[in-house]
Design an enzyme around this catalytic site. Structure first.
Site, short mmCIF file in Angstrom:
data_model
loop_
_atom_site.label_atom_id
_atom_site.label_comp_id
_atom_site.label_asym_id
_atom_site.label_seq_id
_atom_site.Cartn_x
_atom_site.Cartn_y
_atom_site.Cartn_z
N LYS A 77 0.85 -1.18 0.00
CA LYS A 77 0.00 0.00 0.00
C LYS A 77 0.89 1.24 0.00
O LYS A 77 1.95 1.25 0.64
CB LYS A 77 -0.90 -0.03 1.23
CG LYS A 77 -1.95 1.08 1.28
CD LYS A 77 -2.84 0.91 2.50
CE LYS A 77 -3.88 2.00 2.62
NZ LYS A 77 -4.76 1.81 3.79
N SER A 152 -9.41 3.03 2.83
CA SER A 152 -8.35 3.61 2.04
C SER A 152 -7.49 2.59 1.30
O SER A 152 -6.65 2.96 0.48
CB SER A 152 -7.44 4.46 2.94
OG SER A 152 -6.76 3.65 3.90
N SER A 176 -10.31 0.73 6.78
CA SER A 176 -9.67 0.89 5.47
C SER A 176 -9.39 -0.40 4.73
O SER A 176 -9.15 -0.36 3.52
CB SER A 176 -8.37 1.67 5.63
OG SER A 176 -8.63 3.01 5.95
#
Length: 473
Positions: A77, A152, A176
């Site tokens: 990520k 996210s 997220s």
């Protein structure tokens, strides 16, 4: 013949173990898919093809298939630093930043034998339940490109759903991992606070963000989680004194065992109800009903939880989120590149006093204790994963930070409190809307109770057979 990306991550791992496919071949297969129009979804911010192939060759030469993720491709990520790889944190303020050192989580993934092919997209500093950032092209839902896949860890979820990765690590500070996994019809695991040694949350303000895993099914996500917890094998090496209770796995065994009788509480209220107009859509209600019916048919114990209003929660959580955003280290010259939501969060966060932050932390600590006590009679607590169907790209207010925050609450009122309480949770798809979009539920466990919720999630998965999106050809 079944293509490699159409197999489960566990099946791909087995091919590697048997020598039927090499790490280089598997990584090359995914790099070829990423380079084709299959990544029209904007899942990646950076792809390091040459470095990934070199790493795959190194892993292959090491001949250490005992490493839990040996030869398996994944991507970091874009909040995780990896030495020599552009890392933007989803923000224009860090355009062109290339770190000299890797974060410990990236080192652990390497130690587990994985091969990182690049970075997956995230919104600015991972602060929203959207996947969108002004620093990169739009991230699009794999079933409908007009929709936001949620965030996210949105790029990670899209990469898995589109067959660009077998599974993907993510981080979860308020939902997220679980939000985009639910939106994309995947399984997302948020482990207990302290469970993943290098993504424990213990060093973070309020202990909210932890590292976790996204997969196409429960076993795939559990396989990745095991590698993150014990990259060098069990027992896991916890560098901090505190850790989650219970065993550190292997959780793949619990996911594949999928047996037992459990007592499940059904949660319909949220701690945001006192401060926001939270409404659960018919589609989310249908997903919850499908899970309840399936669990009841399997003979699991089902009991509705009585509502428990939490009037202090909304302001306390918002204060913590604002102060956390204000704590992101930035040079004055970088401030002008920030997005409106981040500017609003940081601006308000800077006005919060020490006593206000202390009061928020005390309130959330008391909330954690009340929540654990409330859920104690149950092996798992079941709730909708999200309250609404996936949101259109552009639905979130781009200029008004306060309204943007309120929209996030209305979409995802069931996730942030799990981070506050430090509990494990997993999302699993249980139904589809009339338009064919996946909807799912969340199973919340006791402290250290990953094994029980993974078992239950697999039971739901097997009974309801809501398949993840088919990767494009």
């Amino acid at each position: 013949m079944t293509a490699l990306h159409e197999l489960s991550a566990v099946a791909q791992r087995d091919l590697l173990q048997r020598g039927d496919v090499s790490p280089t071949e598997l990584v090359a297969h995914y790099l070829e898919r990423i380079d084709r129009p299959a990544d029209r979804y904007g899942a990646f911010t950076t792809v390091q093809a040459d470095a990934a192939l070199a790493r795959a060759a190194l892993v292959e030469a090491s001949a250490n298939p005992a490493a839990p993720l040996w030869g398996m491709p994944l991507a970091d990520k874009d909040l995780v630093r990896r030495a020599g790889v552009p890392t933007g944190f989803g923000s224009r303020a860090f355009a062109g930043f290339v770190p000299d050192e890797s974060d410990p989580l990236a080192d652990d993934l390497d130690a587990a034998g994985a091969v990182s092919v690049g970075k997956t997209a995230t919104p600015e500093f991972g602060l929203t339940s959207s996947a969108q950032s002004l620093a990169s092209p739009p991230v699009r839902h794999p079933l409908d490109p007009s929709l936001d896949p949620g965030g996210s860890s949105g790029g990670a979820a899209v990469a898995v759903a589109a067959g660009l990765l077998p599974f993907a690590p993510g981080s979860d500070g308020g939902g997220s991992i679980r939000i985009p996994a639910a939106a994309c019809g995947l399984v997302g695991i948020k482990p207990s606070r302290g469970r993943v040694p290098e993504g424990s949350g213990l060093a973070m303000l309020g202990g909210l963000p932890v590292a976790g895993a996204i997969g196409r099914d429960v076993a795939d996500a559990a396989l990745l989680l095991d590698g993150m917890i014990a990259p060098r094998g069990l027992p896991a090496r916890h560098p901090l004194a505190l850790r989650a209770p219970g065993d550190d796995g292997p959780f793949l065994a619990a996911a594949m065992r999928a047996s037992g009788r459990f007592q499940v509480g059904v949660l319909r209220d949220t701690p945001w109800d006192e401060g926001f107009d939270v409404r659960v859509s018919p589609e989310a209600e249908a997903a919850l009903a499908a899970a309840i019916d399936a669990l009841d048919a399997m003979g699991q114990g089902i009991e509705e939880l009585a509502p428990a209003p939490e009037p202090g929660y909304p302001d306390a959580f918002r204060t913590l989120w604002q102060v956390g955003a204000a704590s992101v280290p930035l040079e004055p010259a970088q401030e002008g590149a920030l997005e409106p939501l981040t500017r609003w969060l940081r601006g308000v966060g800077r006005t919060r006093t020490g006593p206000e932050l202390a009061a928020a932390l005390f309130e959330l600590t008391a909330f954690e204790r009340r929540t654990i006590a409330r859920f104690a009679p149950f092996d798992a607590v079941l709730s909708p994963a999200v309250a609404l169907t996936p949101r259109p790209i552009g639905w979130y207010d781009a200029d008004d930070g306060e309204e943007n925050f309120a929209q996030q609450v209305r979409y995802t009122p069931f996730t942030s409190f799990v981070n506050v309480a430090g509990l494990p949770a997993v999302t699993v798809p249980t139904s589809r809307t009339g338009a064919g979009l996946p909807m799912g539920v969340q199973l919340i466990g006791r402290p250290g109770g990953e094994a029980a919720i993974l078992s239950l999630a697999t039971m739901l998965q097997r009974r309801l057979r809501v398949a993840p999106p088919a990767p494009p050809a």
